[in-house]
Design an enzyme around this catalytic site. Structure first.
Site, mmCIF file in Angstrom:
data_model
loop_
_atom_site.group_PDB
_atom_site.id
_atom_site.type_symbol
_atom_site.label_atom_id
_atom_site.label_comp_id
_atom_site.label_asym_id
_atom_site.label_seq_id
_atom_site.Cartn_x
_atom_site.Cartn_y
_atom_site.Cartn_z
ATOM 1 N N GLU A 1 -4.299 -1.201 6.021
ATOM 2 C CA GLU A 1 -3.029 -0.899 6.783
ATOM 3 C C GLU A 1 -3.152 0.939 6.904
ATOM 4 O O GLU A 1 -2.023 1.214 7.422
ATOM 5 C CB GLU A 1 -1.678 -1.178 6.265
ATOM 6 C CG GLU A 1 -1.541 -2.534 5.772
ATOM 7 C CD GLU A 1 -1.314 -3.359 7.421
ATOM 8 O OE1 GLU A 1 -1.516 -2.825 8.476
ATOM 9 O OE2 GLU A 1 -0.751 -4.545 7.338
ATOM 10 N N HIS B 1 4.381 0.795 1.873
ATOM 11 C CA HIS B 1 4.362 -0.498 2.579
ATOM 12 C C HIS B 1 4.639 -1.396 1.372
ATOM 13 O O HIS B 1 3.564 -1.565 0.839
ATOM 14 C CB HIS B 1 3.433 -0.617 3.503
ATOM 15 C CG HIS B 1 3.339 -2.178 3.857
ATOM 16 N ND1 HIS B 1 4.320 -2.933 4.409
ATOM 17 C CD2 HIS B 1 2.286 -3.029 3.841
ATOM 18 C CE1 HIS B 1 4.186 -4.007 4.599
ATOM 19 N NE2 HIS B 1 2.695 -4.203 4.450
ATOM 20 N N ASN C 1 0.920 -1.048 -0.253
ATOM 21 C CA ASN C 1 0.090 0.082 -0.003
ATOM 22 C C ASN C 1 1.024 1.296 -0.115
ATOM 23 O O ASN C 1 2.025 1.273 0.514
ATOM 24 C CB ASN C 1 -0.997 0.271 1.266
ATOM 25 C CG ASN C 1 -0.352 -0.536 2.577
ATOM 26 O OD1 ASN C 1 0.509 0.158 3.184
ATOM 27 N ND2 ASN C 1 -0.659 -1.974 2.561
ATOM 28 N N HIS D 1 6.542 -9.608 7.014
ATOM 29 C CA HIS D 1 5.500 -8.647 6.530
ATOM 30 C C HIS D 1 5.988 -7.537 5.354
ATOM 31 O O HIS D 1 5.266 -6.968 4.707
ATOM 32 C CB HIS D 1 4.926 -7.853 7.634
ATOM 33 C CG HIS D 1 3.554 -7.112 7.038
ATOM 34 N ND1 HIS D 1 2.732 -6.625 8.093
ATOM 35 C CD2 HIS D 1 2.951 -7.201 6.303
ATOM 36 C CE1 HIS D 1 1.716 -6.074 7.404
ATOM 37 N NE2 HIS D 1 1.633 -6.318 6.217
#
Length: 216
Positions: free
Chosen positions: A82, A101, A34, A165
């Site tokens: 997020e 991200h 994102n 992640h």
């Protein structure tokens, strides 16, 4: 902060350009990752990529505008899950106007192997990356993750690595954030190649020697 901090006069267009760049490089996949940027001339809101939309085909009208509490101001799609940690960063860092991200494969692999990045290894990385923080695994999209990210961002770093992640890159504008995200993957590749040859950076050795002298 303001319009002069961005290279374009349309934040949404810049988000689309950068997201497509990240997709082409393999740092985000079809539906993961994102990107956000503050609204021009209004630091209390930001545009963010939507959830569940193909990153390679993103269009400006698909983006969602949120305030720092997560209220939707414009847009028809659901914002990225997020959004909380994007908002958390904008709350604590007035110098940050864009957040990326990404799911950098090599950075992820090294983090899982317990290998931390040494920004001194590559000169171009050292120029752009002003410190790296690590966060142990916290479920994506959670309030707990947002708090942890906000706490790390408040230390002044512009790169955060999330266990299992991916990475978060913080920039004064979206193109600086993109540069940081890409620089981290370049650095991870250099680390990996050195490990394959059973070598380590001479800079890392010098740092270790200096630390040893200090501790004596």
């Amino acid at each position: 902060m303001g319009e002069k901090m961005f290279r374009g006069n349309d934040v949404r267009r810049d988000i689309v350009i950068v997201t497509r760049n990240l997709y082409r490089r393999g740092l985000v996949s079809a539906l993961t990752g994102n990107v956000s940027a503050r609204c021009l001339n209004n630091p209390a809101c930001f545009w963010i990529t939507p959830s569940g939309i193909f990153k390679g085909g993103l269009r400006p009208e698909y983006l969602v505008k949120l305030d720092l509490d997560g209220n939707i101001l414009e847009g028809f799609f659901r914002p990225s899950i997020e959004w909380r940690f994007h908002a958390a960063i904008y709350r604590v860092r007035q110098d940050v106007n864009a957040v990326i991200h990404a799911h950098n494969p090599l950075v992820n692999a090294l983090a899982l192997a317990g290998i931390k990045l040494d920004v001194s290894m590559l000169s171009e990385v050292e120029v752009f990356v002003k410190g790296v923080e690590y966060i142990e695994y916290i479920p994506p999209g959670s309030v707990e993750l947002a708090k942890a990210v906000g706490d790390k961002a408040s230390t002044g770093v512009n790169a955060i690595i999330l266990e299992k992640h991916g990475i978060i890159a913080l920039g004064r504008d979206i193109y600086e954030a993109e540069t940081i995200a890409e620089a981290l993957e370049d650095l991870a590749l250099a680390h990996l190649i050195l490990k394959m040859f059973g070598r380590e950076s001479s800079y890392s050795k010098d740092i270790a020697k200096n630390l040893a002298r200090v501790s004596v």
